[in-house]
Design a protein around this motif. Structure first.
Motif: not given
Lengths: 242, 501
Positions: B150-154
């Motif tokens: 995802k955008e937050d890296g998760s």
């Protein structure tokens, strides 16, 4: 309150999600071939559509009412269980495939295989009324329900295409007129409609005429031909236990 | 006098010394082989109707009965087998299409029996399944081809809908109508207890079994019997039946005599009427049309349920499966030519379709070659007879297996192959109330649980031997297989080496 859904740029899933959020009146404007509209939807919804919906309009319909101002495409009311679909124009192939209940009213013509494998059960008796003519294989494998073809077109073309009622083993088909130029398989029987037959369809025809603003009296006064399966089951003799 | 060209196929031998004239055989045989002559006080045997289901043999309290092949055979002939001659007699006498049941019994090669499984020796350790964790759980459905962040890296953990199987074996589609209420009840309860699924077949879902919905696959076939919104919602997955291994290209026909009140209610057709499933879905002539049915089912059920497309193993199965994998379907079930049936034309059952082993291996390879294997899971069916067949199927690329015949045998089926008569003495393929009662669903359910539990133990043993502790690591792992007595062509299609290589 009327919910208006602008269909331009929206896909089928988005429109169906809007429709399933709440009950009530919906107007879908600018429909351009989105498929599966109203799939599986229950009563309490009245969906009007402007533009042309795509295939499988009202598939598995479960009580909702759908009305489209123009034509519809293939597989209208596929496996529909209850509700009503009103088409002011023509429909494509396999309208009412395996439908078990509810009504499909078509003002214009219907394509191939209309009412294929339509069936009935107890109070579920599906009805298809076609104002114009039907394509080939009308009522193929029909197991129940009523299919009525009115042939209101004035183009002198036959009321149904080839091979109507092939494999029919239940239900009834009504064709307005004497069906003189239509050939049927040996597994069905034809007879002119009697008053009892007309009584069976008059309620549906009155509904149909009310919806489309037609005069039902002269239609009901016309001769009809009733087609039913031949009571001698032709399949049983085909097999020998091995 | 009319000549009966057919001599009885079986001979019923009653040991006069052992028989206590309890008349259990008279009561048990629905085919009317036994009658009791009051005046002569003797049991009269008419073996012309005997199907060798062994019900009388199994129940005779003094073991006084024996059914054996009638040795009053025709003159031996390497070309004209006795069966062939009998079939001609039957057709000449009736003009009918020969109708048979259960899977193809002819002597075609059984590839499972020509494939051997590997085990670890010296260079990699085998695992003791009693003492170490072993994973037999599988998830069926589309898998993302790669990890997405995802955008937050998760990591994006969202997945399309999946079926969770605690053991890679499911009960195959057998409709209520072709088999009895008690069979369905046994299968449903067993599926729930085992953490797997049974399949409604094409005859709708009985109202009593909606409570097993989480362990039910509901089927949509060309006849669309009993299909409505609640039915589609009831199951954990929806299976579109395009074909069946026992009769590819052929529809179904449940005769009106089997449509009693309960079957009528479930199929939603009037009592006593024939239920005909046409050979094709009349709205499907292409992969695009199939896609339309797949997506319409998803739209109607809110994209919450995986869609299975079941096809018979036929000549171009790899190309067909490639199309299905692009149709939006989540799972493909392939049914081999030995799959069972309640009734099929003999010639179709015995001559149409291809073995599941070859079909499965070529489908798995084709999907891998095209880079779309993760689009779908594969279920293999069509005569999976043991846990060893399951292991071999998984190593050839299956995610799970369907068992139909094996499950019925667990319930007491003796494979007399006379389902089409509707008089199953074991209470399986019948709707006659007195016969249906003979299968206690509590006993049936327990026997199914026993069978699959035993198979699960065996699967773990074989996995452990190979040094594999997760069944997913076995999927498509053809190095674990070797062929014996197979030609190079057969080995190439299976994608395995010959033993010794």
């Amino acid at each position: 309150m009327m919910n208006t859904i602008n269909a331009s740029g929206a896909d089928s899933t988005e429109i169906n999600q809007r429709l399933s959020q709440e009950d009530g009146e919906f107007f879908i404007e600018g429909c351009l071939g989105q498929r599966f509209l109203g799939a599986g939807m229950g009563g309490g919804k009245h969906i009007r559509i402007s533009g042309i919906p795509g295939n499988a309009l009202g598939a598995y319909l479960n009580g909702a009412e759908i009305e489209t101002q123009g034509n519809a495409q293939d597989a209208v009311g596929d496996t529909m269980n209850a509700g009503r679909i009103i088409i002011h124009g023509n429909v494509g192939d396999t309208a009412g495939y395996a439908m078990r209940g509810g009504k499909i009213f078509i003002r214009g013509n219907a394509g191939y295989r209309t009412g294929v494998h339509m069936k009935e059960y107890q109070r579920h008796i599906p009805v298809i009324v076609i104002g114009g003519r039907a394509g080939s294989f009308l009522g193929e494998y029909q197991a129940g329900g009523l299919i009525i073809v009115l042939g209101l077109n004035e183009d002198e073309k036959p009321i149904v295409g080839g091979f109507p009622c092939t494999g029919m083993y239940g239900g009834k088909v009504f064709l307005r007129g004497d069906a003189r130029h239509v050939s049927f398989p040996p597994q069905v029987t034809l007879r002119p409609a009697e008053q009892g037959d007309i009584d069976e369809i008059s309620g549906h025809l009155n509904d149909y005429c009310r919806v489309f603003g037609l005069d039902s009296s002269w239609i009901l006064a016309s001769p009809f031909t009733v087609i039913t399966p031949n009571s001698k089951n032709p399949y049983k003799q085909m097999y020998v236990t091995n | 006098m009319k000549i009966n060209y057919l001599s009885p196929e079986f001979e019923v031998v009653r040991n006069e010394d052992r028989c206590i004239k309890c008349l259990l055989c008279v009561k048990q045989c629905a085919n009317g082989v036994y009658t009791y002559d009051e005046t002569k006080q003797t049991i009269v045997i008419d073996e012309t109707n005997c199907v060798n289901c062994q019900r009388c043999v199994a129940l005779c309290p003094t073991r006084a009965l024996k059914v054996r092949k009638n040795d009053c055979g025709l003159r031996e002939n390497g070309n004209w087998s006795e069966n062939t001659i009998r079939e001609i007699f039957k057709q000449a006498g009736s003009g009918g299409i020969l109708l048979s049941s259960m899977g193809n019994p002819e002597k075609y090669p059984v590839y499972w029996d020509k494939i051997l499984i590997n085990a670890s020796q010296v260079t990699n350790p085998s695992i003791d399944p009693l003492r170490e964790p072993m994973e037999t759980r599988v998830f069926l459905g589309k898998k993302p081809p790669s990890m997405v962040r995802k955008e937050d890296g998760s990591i994006d953990c969202s997945l399309p809908p999946q079926l969770k199987l605690d053991v890679p074996v499911m009960f195959a589609a057998m409709s209520y109508g072709s088999v009895s209420y008690n069979v369905h009840k046994s299968l449903a309860k067993a599926a729930q207890a085992l953490g797997t699924y049974y399949n409604s077949g094409e005859g709708g879902l009985h109202e009593d079994f909606y409570c097993y919905g989480e362990n039910t696959v509901v089927q949509v076939a060309s006849g669309r019997f009993g299909v409505h919104k609640n039915y589609l919602e009831a199951g954990a997955a929806i299976e579109i039946k395009m074909g069946q291994g026992a009769k590819p290209g052929i529809g179904g026909h449940l005769p009106g005599v089997k449509v009693g009140p309960d079957v009528s209610r479930t199929r939603m057709i009037p009592e006593g009427t024939d239920a005909i499933s046409p050979a094709p879905h009349h709205d499907i002539y292409s992969i695009e049309d199939l896609r339309q049915l797949v997506i319409s089912l998803k739209e109607a059920t809110g994209y919450q349920k995986p869609i299975i497309v079941k096809v018979a193993a036929v000549h171009n199965i790899a190309a067909i499966a490639s199309g299905i994998a692009r149709s939006g379907a989540d799972i493909i079930a392939i049914d081999g030519f030995r799959g069972g049936t309640g009734a099929a034309p003999t010639r179709i059952r015995d001559n149409v379709g291809i073995p599941i082993e070859l079909a499965l291996a070529s489908v798995d390879r084709q999907l891998r070659d095209e880079g779309i294997r993760t689009n779908v899971s594969l279920i293999a069916g069509g005569s999976i007879r043991s846990s060893a067949d399951v292991i071999k199927a998984i190593a050839l690329g299956a995610d799970a297996c369907y068992i139909g015949t094996a499950a019925l045998i667990a319930l007491g089926c003796h494979l007399c192959r006379s389902c089409q008569k509707g008089k199953c003495n074991w209470g399986i393929a019948t709707q006659v109330p007195e016969l249906v009662e003979r299968l206690d669903p509590e006993v049936g359910y327990q026997r199914l649980v026993n069978l699959i539990t035993a198979w699960k133990r065996e699967i773990k043993e074989m996995m452990g031997g190979m040094g594999i502790n997760s069944i997913e690591a076995l999927r498509g792992n053809r190095l674990m297989l070797r062929g014996v007595g197979l030609t190079q062509k057969e080995l190439d299609i299976l994608g395995i080496k010959h033993a010794g290589e």
